[in-house]
Design a protein around this motif. Structure first.
Motif, short mmCIF file in Angstrom:
data_model
loop_
_atom_site.label_atom_id
_atom_site.label_comp_id
_atom_site.label_asym_id
_atom_site.label_seq_id
_atom_site.Cartn_x
_atom_site.Cartn_y
_atom_site.Cartn_z
N GLN A 101 0.83 -1.20 0.00
CA GLN A 101 0.00 0.00 0.00
C GLN A 101 0.87 1.26 0.00
O GLN A 101 0.56 2.23 -0.69
CB GLN A 101 -0.94 -0.01 1.21
CG GLN A 101 -2.15 0.84 1.04
CD GLN A 101 -3.12 0.30 0.01
OE1 GLN A 101 -2.84 -0.58 -0.79
NE2 GLN A 101 -4.30 0.85 -0.01
N CYS A 102 1.96 1.24 0.76
CA CYS A 102 2.88 2.39 0.77
C CYS A 102 3.53 2.57 -0.60
O CYS A 102 3.66 3.70 -1.09
CB CYS A 102 3.95 2.21 1.84
SG CYS A 102 3.31 2.34 3.51
N ALA A 103 3.93 1.48 -1.22
CA ALA A 103 4.52 1.56 -2.56
C ALA A 103 3.50 2.05 -3.58
O ALA A 103 3.84 2.81 -4.50
CB ALA A 103 5.06 0.20 -2.98
N ARG A 104 2.25 1.66 -3.39
CA ARG A 104 1.20 2.12 -4.29
C ARG A 104 1.01 3.63 -4.20
O ARG A 104 0.86 4.31 -5.21
CB ARG A 104 -0.10 1.41 -3.93
CG ARG A 104 -1.24 1.74 -4.82
CD ARG A 104 -2.49 0.98 -4.40
NE ARG A 104 -3.48 1.09 -5.43
CZ ARG A 104 -4.69 0.64 -5.34
NH1 ARG A 104 -5.07 0.02 -4.25
NH2 ARG A 104 -5.54 0.79 -6.31
N VAL A 105 1.06 4.16 -2.98
CA VAL A 105 0.91 5.60 -2.80
C VAL A 105 2.09 6.34 -3.46
O VAL A 105 1.90 7.34 -4.17
CB VAL A 105 0.80 5.97 -1.30
CG1 VAL A 105 0.93 7.46 -1.08
CG2 VAL A 105 -0.52 5.48 -0.74
N LYS A 106 3.30 5.82 -3.27
CA LYS A 106 4.47 6.44 -3.90
C LYS A 106 4.34 6.41 -5.43
O LYS A 106 4.63 7.41 -6.10
CB LYS A 106 5.75 5.71 -3.49
CG LYS A 106 6.18 5.98 -2.08
CD LYS A 106 7.45 5.21 -1.76
CE LYS A 106 7.83 5.35 -0.31
NZ LYS A 106 9.02 4.55 0.01
N PHE A 107 3.94 5.28 -5.97
CA PHE A 107 3.78 5.16 -7.41
C PHE A 107 2.72 6.12 -7.94
O PHE A 107 2.92 6.78 -8.96
CB PHE A 107 3.40 3.72 -7.78
CG PHE A 107 3.06 3.54 -9.22
CD1 PHE A 107 4.06 3.48 -10.18
CD2 PHE A 107 1.74 3.45 -9.63
CE1 PHE A 107 3.75 3.33 -11.51
CE2 PHE A 107 1.43 3.30 -10.96
CZ PHE A 107 2.43 3.24 -11.91
N LEU A 108 1.59 6.22 -7.24
CA LEU A 108 0.53 7.11 -7.69
C LEU A 108 0.95 8.56 -7.62
O LEU A 108 0.58 9.36 -8.49
CB LEU A 108 -0.74 6.86 -6.88
CG LEU A 108 -1.47 5.55 -7.18
CD1 LEU A 108 -2.59 5.32 -6.19
CD2 LEU A 108 -1.98 5.53 -8.60
N HIS A 109 1.71 8.94 -6.59
CA HIS A 109 2.23 10.31 -6.52
C HIS A 109 3.14 10.59 -7.71
O HIS A 109 3.07 11.67 -8.32
CB HIS A 109 2.98 10.55 -5.21
CG HIS A 109 2.09 10.91 -4.07
ND1 HIS A 109 1.39 12.10 -4.01
CD2 HIS A 109 1.78 10.25 -2.93
CE1 HIS A 109 0.70 12.15 -2.90
NE2 HIS A 109 0.91 11.04 -2.22
N ARG A 110 3.99 9.63 -8.05
CA ARG A 110 4.89 9.81 -9.19
C ARG A 110 4.09 9.91 -10.49
O ARG A 110 4.39 10.74 -11.36
CB ARG A 110 5.85 8.63 -9.26
CG ARG A 110 7.02 8.87 -10.17
CD ARG A 110 8.05 7.75 -10.16
NE ARG A 110 8.31 7.19 -8.85
CZ ARG A 110 8.24 5.89 -8.57
NH1 ARG A 110 7.93 5.03 -9.50
NH2 ARG A 110 8.48 5.46 -7.35
N LYS A 111 3.06 9.09 -10.63
CA LYS A 111 2.23 9.11 -11.83
C LYS A 111 1.47 10.43 -11.94
O LYS A 111 1.35 10.98 -13.04
CB LYS A 111 1.25 7.94 -11.77
CG LYS A 111 0.66 7.59 -13.08
CD LYS A 111 1.71 6.97 -13.96
CE LYS A 111 1.08 6.39 -15.20
NZ LYS A 111 2.07 6.04 -16.19
N LEU A 112 0.98 10.94 -10.82
CA LEU A 112 0.28 12.22 -10.81
C LEU A 112 1.22 13.35 -11.24
O LEU A 112 0.83 14.24 -12.01
CB LEU A 112 -0.31 12.50 -9.43
CG LEU A 112 -1.11 13.78 -9.26
CD1 LEU A 112 -2.34 13.76 -10.16
CD2 LEU A 112 -1.52 13.95 -7.81
N GLU A 113 2.44 13.29 -10.77
CA GLU A 113 3.43 14.30 -11.16
C GLU A 113 3.71 14.24 -12.66
O GLU A 113 3.81 15.27 -13.32
CB GLU A 113 4.72 14.08 -10.37
CG GLU A 113 5.75 15.15 -10.55
CD GLU A 113 6.96 14.91 -9.67
OE1 GLU A 113 8.07 14.93 -10.22
OE2 GLU A 113 6.78 14.69 -8.46
#
Length: 132
Positions: A101-113
């Protein structure tokens, strides 16, 4: 009679289609909103997983100390060892969920950027290139 009804339907259809059409947001805004909602959902589940992980770690540690003491005294039973293995399995599975779940949040933040940068680059005209 039929022609009057048909004419009325055609006129009403034309009048309805000539009105202002709704303006839809650009695709990158829709995508950014979707990613943002996924981030919020993932971030809301992290505290619950964290407390579950802490509880599983605490129960595993206490059970492990008890089993180690019984092992030293040569009184460890098969049921205790099985219970310890099950507690370790539970702790590890919760840890995997938490890490995922933590990795998912990091990935989604990167994708949003990436989406916002791509949208910003499309919005800016290239002033460095000159037309010949």
């Amino acid at each position: 009679m039929k022609t009057k009804i048909l004419f009325t339907v055609v006129v009403l259809t034309l009048l309805c289609s000539c009105g202002k059409k709704p303006k839809y947001p650009p695709y990158h805004e829709i995508k950014a909103h979707r990613i943002d909602s996924m981030i919020n959902a993932a971030e809301q589940s992290i505290p619950a997983l964290d407390s579950l992980l802490q509880h599983a770690q605490h129960s595993f540690d206490s059970l492990s100390q008890r089993v180690e003491a019984n092992k030293k005294a040569l009184k460890a039973t098969e049921a205790e060892l099985n219970k310890l293995a099950a507690a370790r399995l539970h702790r590890d599975s919760v840890k995997v969920l938490f890490d995922t779940q933590c990795a998912r949040v990091k990935f989604l933040h990167r994708k949003l950027e990436e989406v916002t940068q791509k949208a910003a680059s499309k919005a800016k005209p290239d002033s460095g290139k000159t037309a010949k």
